[in-house]
Scaffold this motif. Structure first.
Motif, PDB file in Angstrom:
ATOM      1  N   HIS A 128      11.378   7.988  -0.196  1.00 25.69           N
ATOM      2  CA  HIS A 128      10.500   7.071  -0.912  1.00 25.69           C
ATOM      3  C   HIS A 128      11.150   6.599  -2.211  1.00 25.69           C
ATOM      4  O   HIS A 128      11.107   5.413  -2.550  1.00 25.69           O
ATOM      5  N   ASN A 129      11.771   7.511  -2.931  1.00 28.34           N
ATOM      6  CA  ASN A 129      12.385   7.173  -4.211  1.00 28.34           C
ATOM      7  C   ASN A 129      13.713   6.435  -4.067  1.00 28.34           C
ATOM      8  O   ASN A 129      14.136   5.719  -4.978  1.00 28.34           O
ATOM      9  N   PHE A 150       8.619  -2.729  -3.359  1.00 21.18           N
ATOM     10  CA  PHE A 150       9.437  -1.582  -2.972  1.00 21.18           C
ATOM     11  C   PHE A 150       8.515  -0.434  -2.570  1.00 21.18           C
ATOM     12  O   PHE A 150       7.774   0.094  -3.386  1.00 21.18           O
ATOM     13  N   SER A 151       8.524  -0.098  -1.286  1.00 20.21           N
ATOM     14  CA  SER A 151       7.680   0.970  -0.734  1.00 20.21           C
ATOM     15  C   SER A 151       6.204   0.728  -1.009  1.00 20.21           C
ATOM     16  O   SER A 151       5.474   1.601  -1.477  1.00 20.21           O
ATOM     17  N   GLY A 152       5.742  -0.446  -0.708  1.00 24.76           N
ATOM     18  CA  GLY A 152       4.333  -0.762  -0.880  1.00 24.76           C
ATOM     19  C   GLY A 152       4.016  -2.110  -0.268  1.00 24.76           C
ATOM     20  O   GLY A 152       4.945  -2.880   0.039  1.00 24.76           O
ATOM     21  N   HIS A 170      12.007   2.605   3.124  1.00 25.41           N
ATOM     22  CA  HIS A 170      12.898   3.485   3.863  1.00 25.41           C
ATOM     23  C   HIS A 170      12.261   3.907   5.186  1.00 25.41           C
ATOM     24  O   HIS A 170      11.074   4.222   5.244  1.00 25.41           O
ATOM     25  N   LEU A 171      13.066   3.936   6.199  1.00 27.83           N
ATOM     26  CA  LEU A 171      12.610   4.293   7.544  1.00 27.83           C
ATOM     27  C   LEU A 171      11.904   5.645   7.570  1.00 27.83           C
ATOM     28  O   LEU A 171      10.907   5.832   8.278  1.00 27.83           O
ATOM     29  N   TYR A 172      12.406   6.609   6.778  1.00 25.99           N
ATOM     30  CA  TYR A 172      11.931   7.987   6.873  1.00 25.99           C
ATOM     31  C   TYR A 172      10.911   8.375   5.797  1.00 25.99           C
ATOM     32  O   TYR A 172      10.520   9.538   5.730  1.00 25.99           O
ATOM     33  N   GLU A 173      10.500   7.445   4.930  1.00 23.72           N
ATOM     34  CA  GLU A 173       9.495   7.825   3.948  1.00 23.72           C
ATOM     35  C   GLU A 173       8.136   7.998   4.625  1.00 23.72           C
ATOM     36  O   GLU A 173       7.931   7.590   5.775  1.00 23.72           O
TER      37      GLU A 173
END
Length: 317
Positions: free
Chosen positions: A291-292, A201-203, A229-232
């Protein structure tokens, strides 16, 4: 000795144009962002565990989840319950994560080892995961405090010794997962040990030169899935242009790293590896909301929570 090492790193990074803002000396003192005082609550929080809600797997598997920087397992219970719902034994592990972000680790490694930042990155992962860091690693974790040791201790306490062998953790029966810094460690772990799979997740968020050797060593026989997420900041269209990934690379780091590990976008059919990019609005907009929003309870909308069981189910090749 962490404060002095942190301040030494700040002086070194200050000499590199455009990087000093990501590791200022003020982060190392008082209640600064990188201090032990700031991060201790996360390190001291209890780990979280769940038994399978129902047995849906052909053999028992363990889901090891590693939280992000300054975070603890109880912030991810929606995600962990989803893994339990599809048949996993689950441990959300409190561990000695480094007190700086993955972006800051890339800054450190780039400034400290400009000709080989990957050696620095590998050293950090080896220290946190196994207590195997070299003498010059900035975040030195003893083997007894490593992820491997803490997981083995948790398995023994819970009586889940069927996930262990004579050497400790039987990684062949473990699916590794994590968010943010935890996802970077999980990604590295999925290369360094013969795990059953990985859900990220985000990595991983490392800079390309910081992780390219181990990203390229990813075996296709290890199934991996990911969500971001597209915008992180490290996403494809970063909302906050001042964060490290966006300011230094213009975004797209997550996609590049996942592609380097052999993942393709959108392939999440039965028994397939791949990754998903979402654009749903976070429940909250403070801090790092995009991100969260892919993992943390307080930020994650129902539409993303609905994806969690699919990410964990049928993770075999």
């Amino acid at each position: 000795g962490w404060t002095s090492r942190c301040q030494h790193a700040a002086k070194l990074i200050a000499s590199v144009p455009q990087l000093e803002a990501y590791w200022p000396a003020s982060f190392c003192v008082a209640s600064g962002t990188f201090t032990c005082k700031k991060r201790a609550p996360a390190w001291e929080e209890a780990s979280f565990w769940l038994t399978p809600e129902r047995i849906l797997l052909t053999e028992a598997k363990l889901l090891l989840f590693l939280p992000g920087t300054g975070s603890w397992p109880q912030e991810y219970t929606s995600l962990l319950k989803a893994a339990s719902s599809v048949g996993y034994h689950v441990i959300g592990l409190s561990y000695s994560s480094y007190p700086f972000s993955v972006g800051a680790s890339s800054v450190l490694c780039t400034a400290s080892f400009p000709f080989n930042p990957a050696s620095c990155n590998i050293d950090l992962h080896e220290s946190v995961l196994f207590g195997n860091g070299t003498a010059h690693v900035i975040w030195s974790i003893p083997p007894s405090e490593s992820v491997a040791a803490k997981l083995a201790a948790a398995l023994t306490t819970l009586g889940w010794t069927h996930f262990m062998d004579q050497a400790g953790v039987d990684w062949r029966r473990v699916v590794v997962s994590g968010h943010s810094q935890g996802a970077s460690h999980a990604a590295y772990l999925s290369v360094a040990r013969p795990v059953a799979g990985a859900v990220l997740f985000s990595g991983p968020q490392e800079c390309p030169r910081c992780a390219s050797p181990w990203l390229a060593a990813s075996l296709p026989s290890t199934p991996r899935r990911a969500l971001y997420h597209l915008y992180e900041a490290c996403g494809d269209q970063p909302y906050n242009q001042s964060e490290y990934c966006a300011s230094q690379f213009g975004g797209g780091i997550l996609a590049a790293n996942l592609h380097a590990m052999g993942l393709e976008r959108g392939l999440l059919g039965a028994n397939e590896a791949g990754y998903i990019v979402v654009s749903f609005k976070p429940l909250r907009l403070d801090g790092r909301p995009y991100h969260n929003s892919v993992a943390k309870n307080a930020f994650t909308p129902a539409a993303i929570i609905a994806l969690f069981p699919r990410l964990f189910a049928n993770l075999t090749l």
